[in-house]
Design an enzyme around this catalytic site. Structure first.
Site, PDB file in Angstrom:
ATOM      1  N   ARG A 131      61.821  81.422  78.766  1.00 63.35           N
ATOM      2  CA  ARG A 131      62.225  81.343  80.174  1.00 63.35           C
ATOM      3  C   ARG A 131      61.394  82.244  81.092  1.00 63.35           C
ATOM      4  NH1 ARG A 131      68.357  82.310  80.613  1.00 63.35           N
ATOM      5  NH2 ARG A 131      68.176  83.235  78.543  1.00 63.35           N
ATOM      6  N   GLN A 135      59.761  88.414  61.464  1.00 63.67           N
ATOM      7  CA  GLN A 135      60.842  87.446  61.221  1.00 63.67           C
ATOM      8  C   GLN A 135      60.221  86.060  61.395  1.00 63.67           C
ATOM      9  OE1 GLN A 135      63.939  87.127  64.169  1.00 63.67           O
ATOM     10  NE2 GLN A 135      65.460  86.460  62.673  1.00 63.67           N
ATOM     11  N   ASN A 159      26.585 103.968  91.140  1.00 59.54           N
ATOM     12  CA  ASN A 159      26.734 104.337  89.724  1.00 59.54           C
ATOM     13  C   ASN A 159      26.428 103.191  88.777  1.00 59.54           C
ATOM     14  OD1 ASN A 159      29.069 103.046  90.732  1.00 59.54           O
ATOM     15  ND2 ASN A 159      30.283 103.781  88.996  1.00 59.54           N
ATOM     16  N   TYR A 160      26.290 101.991  89.315  1.00 60.47           N
ATOM     17  CA  TYR A 160      26.125 100.819  88.455  1.00 60.47           C
ATOM     18  C   TYR A 160      24.838 100.108  88.809  1.00 60.47           C
ATOM     19  CZ  TYR A 160      27.567  96.484  86.096  1.00 60.47           C
ATOM     20  OH  TYR A 160      27.648  95.392  85.267  1.00 60.47           O
TER      21      TYR A 160
HETATM   22  C1  UD1 Z   1      73.643  88.726  72.136  1.00 54.74           C
HETATM   23  C2  UD1 Z   1      74.996  88.971  71.469  1.00 54.74           C
HETATM   24  C3  UD1 Z   1      76.103  88.796  72.497  1.00 54.74           C
HETATM   25  C4  UD1 Z   1      75.854  89.754  73.647  1.00 54.74           C
HETATM   26  C5  UD1 Z   1      74.467  89.529  74.230  1.00 54.74           C
HETATM   27  C6  UD1 Z   1      74.145  90.611  75.230  1.00 54.74           C
HETATM   28  C7  UD1 Z   1      74.675  88.292  69.180  1.00 54.74           C
HETATM   29  C8  UD1 Z   1      74.969  87.265  68.154  1.00 54.74           C
HETATM   30  N1  UD1 Z   1      75.149  88.043  70.372  1.00 54.74           N
HETATM   31  O1  UD1 Z   1      73.661  87.343  72.545  1.00 54.74           O
HETATM   32  O2  UD1 Z   1      77.369  89.076  71.923  1.00 54.74           O
HETATM   33  O3  UD1 Z   1      76.850  89.581  74.638  1.00 54.74           O
HETATM   34  O4  UD1 Z   1      73.460  89.613  73.202  1.00 54.74           O
HETATM   35  O5  UD1 Z   1      72.942  90.327  75.888  1.00 54.74           O
HETATM   36  O6  UD1 Z   1      74.060  89.305  68.872  1.00 54.74           O
HETATM   37  N2  UD1 Z   1      66.555  88.114  68.191  1.00 54.74           N
HETATM   38  C9  UD1 Z   1      65.637  88.175  67.195  1.00 54.74           C
HETATM   39  N3  UD1 Z   1      65.728  87.257  66.158  1.00 54.74           N
HETATM   40  C10 UD1 Z   1      66.706  86.312  66.120  1.00 54.74           C
HETATM   41  C11 UD1 Z   1      67.641  86.254  67.167  1.00 54.74           C
HETATM   42  C12 UD1 Z   1      67.545  87.188  68.208  1.00 54.74           C
HETATM   43  O7  UD1 Z   1      64.742  89.013  67.191  1.00 54.74           O
HETATM   44  O8  UD1 Z   1      66.716  85.528  65.152  1.00 54.74           O
HETATM   45  C13 UD1 Z   1      66.473  89.087  69.284  1.00 54.74           C
HETATM   46  C14 UD1 Z   1      66.132  88.426  70.616  1.00 54.74           C
HETATM   47  O9  UD1 Z   1      64.735  88.455  70.861  1.00 54.74           O
HETATM   48  C15 UD1 Z   1      66.867  89.295  71.614  1.00 54.74           C
HETATM   49  C16 UD1 Z   1      68.049  89.819  70.831  1.00 54.74           C
HETATM   50  O10 UD1 Z   1      67.741  89.672  69.467  1.00 54.74           O
HETATM   51  O11 UD1 Z   1      66.086  90.397  72.028  1.00 54.74           O
HETATM   52  C17 UD1 Z   1      69.348  89.105  71.175  1.00 54.74           C
HETATM   53  O12 UD1 Z   1      69.260  87.744  70.874  1.00 54.74           O
HETATM   54  P1  UD1 Z   1      69.748  86.622  71.857  1.00 54.74           P
HETATM   55  O13 UD1 Z   1      69.521  85.308  71.222  1.00 54.74           O
HETATM   56  O14 UD1 Z   1      69.196  86.854  73.204  1.00 54.74           O
HETATM   57  O15 UD1 Z   1      71.315  86.921  71.855  1.00 54.74           O
HETATM   58  P2  UD1 Z   1      72.345  86.532  72.994  1.00 54.74           P
HETATM   59  O16 UD1 Z   1      72.674  85.099  72.875  1.00 54.74           O
HETATM   60  O17 UD1 Z   1      71.864  87.033  74.292  1.00 54.74           O
END
Ligand code: UD1
Ligand code: CA
Length: 454
Positions: free
Chosen positions: A18, A78, A372-373
């Site tokens: 996004r 990951q 300088n250049y």
């Molecule tokens: C998460 C929380 C939610 C909280 C919200 C706050 C979980 C399951 N949910 O949701 O309860 O209210 O954050 O903003 O944790 N990421 C990885 N690998 C993955 C999945 C995610 O590195 O497989 C990282 C993402 O890049 C991100 C973070 O973990 O920085 C959170 O993941 P995201 O999918 O944004 O979780 P939310 O749906 O926002």
């Protein structure tokens, strides 16, 4: 607290689609540094003794930034994005090494403050197995809800899986969690993916801890701490929020900001005492301003040092490597790059000083520049103590001007000038008596001839 060890696992495997950008999300900058660097700095200040960063596949730039801003960081890739719990287990080797406290932090939550992380660690020190960072957003849509029984946290319900009653809860999950190291692994390994998105949710750790008779608590904080960045609009909002914090910190430390909302700081801008910043000044990263210096309006500074009592601007540009000594004056439309300007030297108007040294007390005249250049390489200019560079002089580098030497106005200097020498390198002036009348007569005759022909 200090004797407890702390492993911080920073999740940064998100694609950030996004943001609509070729740049990985966590490398977008606020206050002059990537989001990831802000998070790693907060971890460091909160006593993180080991750091694991989880990155996505093909994220060399993210890995490089992680290592740059935190050389101790261990990197884990990951390969498939199967959820936050899956991401944490990618760093299983770091987790297995053990730590008293384990913090799980998101790389796209750049405004997290170290004191908030410390509050979470404190909850662990007081016996909790899990501490979750909670907040009450104006609009809770999209956040996990925190289900409480008294002071105890019973579960975190992701919005998609929540009942209507759970959705009505206004206390939300900020996303950051702290785990007691002794039980973290056994809890997280039990997490499954039985939910609407088929993801391994780290948030399920809370309900699992309950079944193990372990205590989970909420640490409530303000929304800024957990502000997640997913779009350019949110990036700009975070920038604004951080700028407010940085301005306040600067003013609390004694800096005068005449119009704070017009001054833009970097996270690492450093000020001495009684510094005055006039309206509309922009600080890029790496700037230090010493006591009593004044930065006047519309100046732009980047990786530069401003010495005690120096006067910069208005409309000055200090580029990387500009090092100004005490009481230096750099005036309007003067650009300085990779140069040392020694104590008391002055360049007050319309000048370019690059790859040079201006000796103490020297004067660099209006419109003077260093060349300088040469189109292929950069060369240095060295100007001695107390030297005087006349207006509009061009110093063709490499060249040196000795202490106390004098360069005449308009000179093009291609050879070294010894100490105390006077260099004049321009056409000698010729004056012809009555020459102006003769020119006018010639022009009038030409005009008459043209008129007759038509
Ligand atoms: C998460 C929380 C939610 C909280 C919200 C706050 C979980 C399951 N949910 O949701 O309860 O209210 O954050 O903003 O944790 N990421 C990885 N690998 C993955 C999945 C995610 O590195 O497989 C990282 C993402 O890049 C991100 C973070 O973990 O920085 C959170 O993941 P995201 O999918 O944004 O979780 P939310 O749906 O926002
Ligand atoms: Ca998110």
């Amino acid at each position: 607290m200090s004797e407890r060890t702390c492993l911080a696992i920073v999740l940064a495997a998100g694609e950030g689609t996004r943001m609509r950008s070729a740049r990985p999300k966590v490398l977008h900058q606020i206050a002059g540094q990537p989001m990831l660097a802000h998070v790693l700095a907060a971890v460091r200040q909160a006593g993180g003794s080991a750091v694991a960063v989880v990155v996505g596949p093909d994220a060399d730039a993210v890995s490089a930034e992680a290592s740059r801003s935190e050389p101790r960081a261990e990197l884990f890739v990951q390969r498939e994005r199967l959820g936050t719990a899956h991401a944490v287990l990618t760093a299983v080797d770091a987790l297995a090494r053990g730590a008293d406290d384990v913090l799980v932090i998101f790389g796209d939550t750049p405004l997290i403050r170290p004191q908030t992380l410390l509050r979470m660690r404190e909850a662990l020190a007081n016996g909790a197995a899990i501490a979750v960072l909670g907040f009450r957003p104006k609009d809770p849509t999209g956040y996990g809800r925190l289900v409480l029984a008294g002071d105890d946290l019973v579960a975190i319900r992701e919005e998609l899986d929540a009942t209507a009653a759970e959705r009505a809860i206004d206390l939300c999950n900020g996303g950051l969690m702290a785990f007691a190291g002794s039980t973290a692994m056994s809890i997280i390994k039990q997490i499954g993916n039985d939910n609407r998105k088929r993801e391994f949710y780290l948030t399920d750790a809370v309900a699992i801890a309950r079944t193990m008779k372990l205590k989970a608590v909420v640490i409530e904080t303000e929304e800024d701490d957990v502000r997640g960045i997913n779009t350019k609009v949110q990036l700009a909002e975070a920038e604004a929020a951080l700028q407010q914090r940085l301005r306040k910190t600067a003013m609390d430390a004694g800096v005068t900001l005449v119009a704070p909302d017009t001054v833009f700081l970097a996270a690492d801008t450093t000020f001495g005492r009684d510094v005055v910043i006039e309206p509309y000044v922009v600080f890029g990263p790496g700037v230090t301003v010493e006591d009593n210096a004044v930065i006047r309006s519309f100046s732009h500074l980047d990786h530069a040092h401003v010495g005690k009592g120096a006067l910069v601007g208005p409309y000055a540009r200090l580029r990387p490597g500009a090092k100004l000594g005490a009481d230096v004056h750099i005036g309007n439309f003067v650009e300085v790059k990779e140069s040392v300007i020694e104590d008391g030297a002055k360049a007050n108007h319309l000048a370019y000083i690059g790859d040079a040294r201006l000796g103490a007390g020297s004067n660099f005249g209006a419109g003077a520049i260093v060349c300088n250049y040469d189109g292929a390489a950069k060369h240095r200019t060295d100007i001695g103590k107390g030297a005087f560079i006349g207006s509009n002089a061009a110093l063709v580098a490499p060249v040196s001007i000795g202490d106390g030497a004098y360069v005449a106005t308009g000179s093009v200097i291609t050879q070294n000038v010894p100490a105390d020498g006077l260099a004049i390198a321009r056409e000698r002036q010729v004056v012809k008596d009555g020459g102006a009348s003769r020119i006018r007569a010639i022009k009038a005759a030409a005009k008459a001839k043209k008129g007759a022909a038509e």
